[in-house]
Design a protein around this motif. Structure first.
Motif, PDB file in Angstrom:
ATOM      1  N   GLU A 257       1.180  10.650 -12.361  1.00  0.00           N
ATOM      2  CA  GLU A 257      -0.195  10.035 -13.100  1.00  0.00           C
ATOM      3  C   GLU A 257       0.184   9.415 -14.206  1.00  0.00           C
ATOM      4  O   GLU A 257      -1.085   8.979 -14.849  1.00  0.00           O
ATOM      5  CB  GLU A 257      -1.132  11.442 -13.255  1.00  0.00           C
ATOM      6  CG  GLU A 257      -1.190  12.190 -12.186  1.00  0.00           C
ATOM      7  CD  GLU A 257      -2.122  13.424 -12.255  1.00  0.00           C
ATOM      8  OE1 GLU A 257      -2.219  13.642 -13.471  1.00  0.00           O
ATOM      9  OE2 GLU A 257      -2.537  13.991 -11.179  1.00  0.00           O
TER      10      GLU A 257
ATOM     11  N   ALA B   7       1.469   6.816  -6.538  1.00  0.00           N
ATOM     12  CA  ALA B   7       0.306   7.601  -7.082  1.00  0.00           C
ATOM     13  C   ALA B   7       0.710   9.118  -6.912  1.00  0.00           C
ATOM     14  O   ALA B   7       0.345   9.983  -7.608  1.00  0.00           O
ATOM     15  CB  ALA B   7      -0.883   7.243  -6.372  1.00  0.00           C
ATOM     16  N   ALA B   8       1.590   9.419  -5.567  1.00  0.00           N
ATOM     17  CA  ALA B   8       1.837  10.892  -5.541  1.00  0.00           C
ATOM     18  C   ALA B   8       2.895  11.351  -6.606  1.00  0.00           C
ATOM     19  O   ALA B   8       3.046  12.437  -6.638  1.00  0.00           O
ATOM     20  CB  ALA B   8       2.442  10.898  -4.045  1.00  0.00           C
TER      21      ALA B   8
ATOM     22  N   LEU C  42       2.503   2.022  -3.432  1.00  0.00           N
ATOM     23  CA  LEU C  42       1.516   2.423  -4.352  1.00  0.00           C
ATOM     24  C   LEU C  42       1.217   3.747  -4.097  1.00  0.00           C
ATOM     25  O   LEU C  42       0.795   4.567  -5.010  1.00  0.00           O
ATOM     26  CB  LEU C  42       0.502   1.412  -4.318  1.00  0.00           C
ATOM     27  CG  LEU C  42       0.679  -0.002  -5.024  1.00  0.00           C
ATOM     28  CD1 LEU C  42      -0.671  -0.892  -4.546  1.00  0.00           C
ATOM     29  CD2 LEU C  42       1.054   0.142  -6.519  1.00  0.00           C
ATOM     30  N   ASN C  43       1.035   4.164  -2.672  1.00  0.00           N
ATOM     31  CA  ASN C  43       0.526   5.597  -2.651  1.00  0.00           C
ATOM     32  C   ASN C  43       1.812   6.568  -2.954  1.00  0.00           C
ATOM     33  O   ASN C  43       1.643   7.659  -3.348  1.00  0.00           O
ATOM     34  CB  ASN C  43       0.610   5.842  -1.106  1.00  0.00           C
ATOM     35  CG  ASN C  43      -1.010   5.222  -0.522  1.00  0.00           C
ATOM     36  OD1 ASN C  43      -1.630   4.881  -1.464  1.00  0.00           O
ATOM     37  ND2 ASN C  43      -1.036   4.794   0.690  1.00  0.00           N
ATOM     38  N   GLU C  44       3.046   6.160  -2.813  1.00  0.00           N
ATOM     39  CA  GLU C  44       4.295   6.815  -3.089  1.00  0.00           C
ATOM     40  C   GLU C  44       4.362   7.124  -4.736  1.00  0.00           C
ATOM     41  O   GLU C  44       4.519   8.250  -5.142  1.00  0.00           O
ATOM     42  CB  GLU C  44       5.452   6.344  -2.550  1.00  0.00           C
ATOM     43  CG  GLU C  44       5.749   6.364  -1.180  1.00  0.00           C
ATOM     44  CD  GLU C  44       7.218   6.717  -0.904  1.00  0.00           C
ATOM     45  OE1 GLU C  44       8.055   7.031  -1.699  1.00  0.00           O
ATOM     46  OE2 GLU C  44       7.695   6.378   0.302  1.00  0.00           O
TER      47      GLU C  44
ATOM     48  N   ARG D 198      -5.457  -0.566  -6.921  1.00  0.00           N
ATOM     49  CA  ARG D 198      -5.164   0.815  -6.604  1.00  0.00           C
ATOM     50  C   ARG D 198      -4.965   1.553  -7.759  1.00  0.00           C
ATOM     51  O   ARG D 198      -5.357   2.816  -7.895  1.00  0.00           O
ATOM     52  CB  ARG D 198      -3.866   0.744  -5.639  1.00  0.00           C
ATOM     53  CG  ARG D 198      -3.435   2.106  -5.173  1.00  0.00           C
ATOM     54  CD  ARG D 198      -4.279   2.609  -4.146  1.00  0.00           C
ATOM     55  NE  ARG D 198      -3.628   3.884  -3.483  1.00  0.00           N
ATOM     56  CZ  ARG D 198      -3.620   5.124  -4.143  1.00  0.00           C
ATOM     57  NH1 ARG D 198      -4.427   5.234  -5.209  1.00  0.00           N
ATOM     58  NH2 ARG D 198      -2.970   6.162  -3.611  1.00  0.00           N
ATOM     59  N   LEU D 199      -4.511   1.070  -8.758  1.00  0.00           N
ATOM     60  CA  LEU D 199      -3.866   1.866  -9.813  1.00  0.00           C
ATOM     61  C   LEU D 199      -4.762   1.602 -11.107  1.00  0.00           C
ATOM     62  O   LEU D 199      -4.785   2.171 -11.960  1.00  0.00           O
ATOM     63  CB  LEU D 199      -2.399   1.737 -10.298  1.00  0.00           C
ATOM     64  CG  LEU D 199      -1.467   2.318  -9.261  1.00  0.00           C
ATOM     65  CD1 LEU D 199       0.086   1.776  -9.587  1.00  0.00           C
ATOM     66  CD2 LEU D 199      -1.846   3.545  -8.778  1.00  0.00           C
TER      67      LEU D 199
ATOM     68  N   GLU E  53       0.739  -0.991  -0.095  1.00  0.00           N
ATOM     69  CA  GLU E  53      -0.240   0.036   0.001  1.00  0.00           C
ATOM     70  C   GLU E  53       0.811   1.404   0.058  1.00  0.00           C
ATOM     71  O   GLU E  53       0.404   2.119  -0.598  1.00  0.00           O
ATOM     72  CB  GLU E  53      -0.888   0.107   1.216  1.00  0.00           C
ATOM     73  CG  GLU E  53      -2.086  -1.035   1.306  1.00  0.00           C
ATOM     74  CD  GLU E  53      -1.416  -2.658   1.482  1.00  0.00           C
ATOM     75  OE1 GLU E  53      -0.353  -2.641   1.988  1.00  0.00           O
ATOM     76  OE2 GLU E  53      -2.157  -3.478   1.356  1.00  0.00           O
ATOM     77  N   ASP E  54       1.938   1.151   0.806  1.00  0.00           N
ATOM     78  CA  ASP E  54       2.817   2.646   0.802  1.00  0.00           C
ATOM     79  C   ASP E  54       3.458   2.666  -0.531  1.00  0.00           C
ATOM     80  O   ASP E  54       3.672   3.727  -0.693  1.00  0.00           O
ATOM     81  CB  ASP E  54       3.788   2.365   2.034  1.00  0.00           C
ATOM     82  CG  ASP E  54       3.226   2.444   3.395  1.00  0.00           C
ATOM     83  OD1 ASP E  54       2.087   2.939   3.382  1.00  0.00           O
ATOM     84  OD2 ASP E  54       3.900   2.234   4.071  1.00  0.00           O
TER      85      ASP E  54
END
Lengths: 245, 245
Positions: free
Chosen positions: B156, B152-153, B148-150, B176-177, B145-146
């Motif tokens: 794009e 996504a941040a 994937l969050n990084e 997630r994506l 999860e972490d």
């Protein structure tokens, strides 16, 4: 399903063994002119490295060209022999498509190019942006200038050139296409052994496996021996019914 | 320059030998848990397949992680021993950068992801559109999860995920994506042996070769043995001066 897939169409032979879609051993070796004596022992060794024996293999596969006549003939004959002796199916696949797959999922178009000697190349143009490669220019034998003209007519996008033909004719390609021509790091000019497994499995799943006797090389042009033989016959007054067009 | 470069950070060990920038033999093998006994004989065999002996090698290279603790330790120790005994230089390189290089020249961003067990992955994000890979997120250990969050941040754009971590956490990544997440054919989840040669040569040319004693694994987190050892010491009342931060 256990797969043995080889490619002997260039001076770099590849051997790969996969179990259930997963490669368990792969070997690439620079064969120069010594392949025929080394192919069977190297195949045995890779299968042993995978923890298997010949009789465990369910599908045998070989590239059928284009490329080195001697290499392809030896590779195809070996796979025919193994399939015949074990009663297992075999499949053939394109050496150029295999080489192009070094750039799977690439959004840039790919031109695999093998040196065919005599100032010619075996080449094609593939779109690999989806899982199944799409040929935009089919496998053929061309002068470097002719394939570059065909590519220039087919697309205005950048193109990645790879293979020993791309290395040999690097300057001609660069002069013709300027910054649109891209060239990879050196090792990417060699086929990746495991690409053969992917192609073998896709061909098998498309129900295109063949009998050993039907696994035939695709040379794209006549060998020197055939050309010389035909010349001798022609000069002796013979006509050919099935002359290559 | 003749190079031996290995990677033992995953369950697929790679061995490659190159002469003057050209790979002459490469081997990938599924090692499962039997690597330590097989690494030296397989290295000898690949060097022999290349037509060389150990004493011909000018540069020894190993991935230094992240990945399997036991695998990396064995690989690094082997390369240290070979370099020490022959008096030749050695270099280390990132296992994640090597894996990302399966997509050299890709205009899509690449996330190499190795299963680190304990619901974590070793991962990074690379831009490989030019010859030298550029890390956008450095090699690290993350929860799926972490990372994937990084990602996504950070972007794009679409991202290609590969490696055994990407296979294991395929569904989490897809959820997630969505369609921005791309996944390659199975064999591309394994490192390509010859990528290690390219990285070894680049590292050497950047004058980053090291003494054998300086070739050190990068584990990114403490091993179970260390964690358990520290727990025992802590519960016995010890304080750590150099506790890992």
């Amino acid at each position: 399903m256990k797969i043995l897939a080889i490619d002997t169409s260039t001076s770099f032979a590849t051997i790969a063994v996969a179990v259930e879609n997963q490669v368990v051993a792969e070997l690439l070796l620079n064969t120069n002119r010594t392949l025929s004596a080394r192919l069977i022992p190297e195949i045995e060794r890779v299968i042993a490295t995978a923890g298997l024996g010949i009789s465990d293999i369910d599908l045998f596969a070989s590239s059928i060209g284009p490329g080195s006549f001697t290499g392809i003939r030896g590779g195809v004959a070996t796979i025919q022999g193994l399939a015949l002796a074990t009663g297992k199916p075999c499949v053939g696949f394109s050496s150029l498509e295999m080489l192009a797959m070094n750039f799977s999922l690439s959004s840039t178009l790919i031109c695999p190019m093998l040196d065919a000697r005599k100032s010619e190349v075996y080449a094609a143009l593939y779109n690999l942006s989806s899982q199944a490669p799409i040929p935009l220019i089919s496998d053929g034998v061309f002068s470097p200038e002719d394939i570059l003209n065909e590519i220039a007519a087919a697309t205005e996008e950048p193109v990645i050139f790879l293979g020993d033909g791309a290395v040999r004719y690097h300057d001609i390609i660069s002069n013709r296409l300027a910054s649109r021509a891209r060239f990879p790091n050196y090792p990417l000019n060699h086929p990746r052994p495991s690409n053969a497994v992917t192609l073998a499995l896709n061909t098998y799943l498309s129900e295109k496996s063949v009998m050993p006797s039907e696994l035939l090389p695709i040379y794209l042009r006549a060998s020197d021996a055939e050309i010389n033989h035909n010349k001798r016959l022609t000069s002796a007054g013979y006509q050919f019914v099935n002359e290559p067009s």
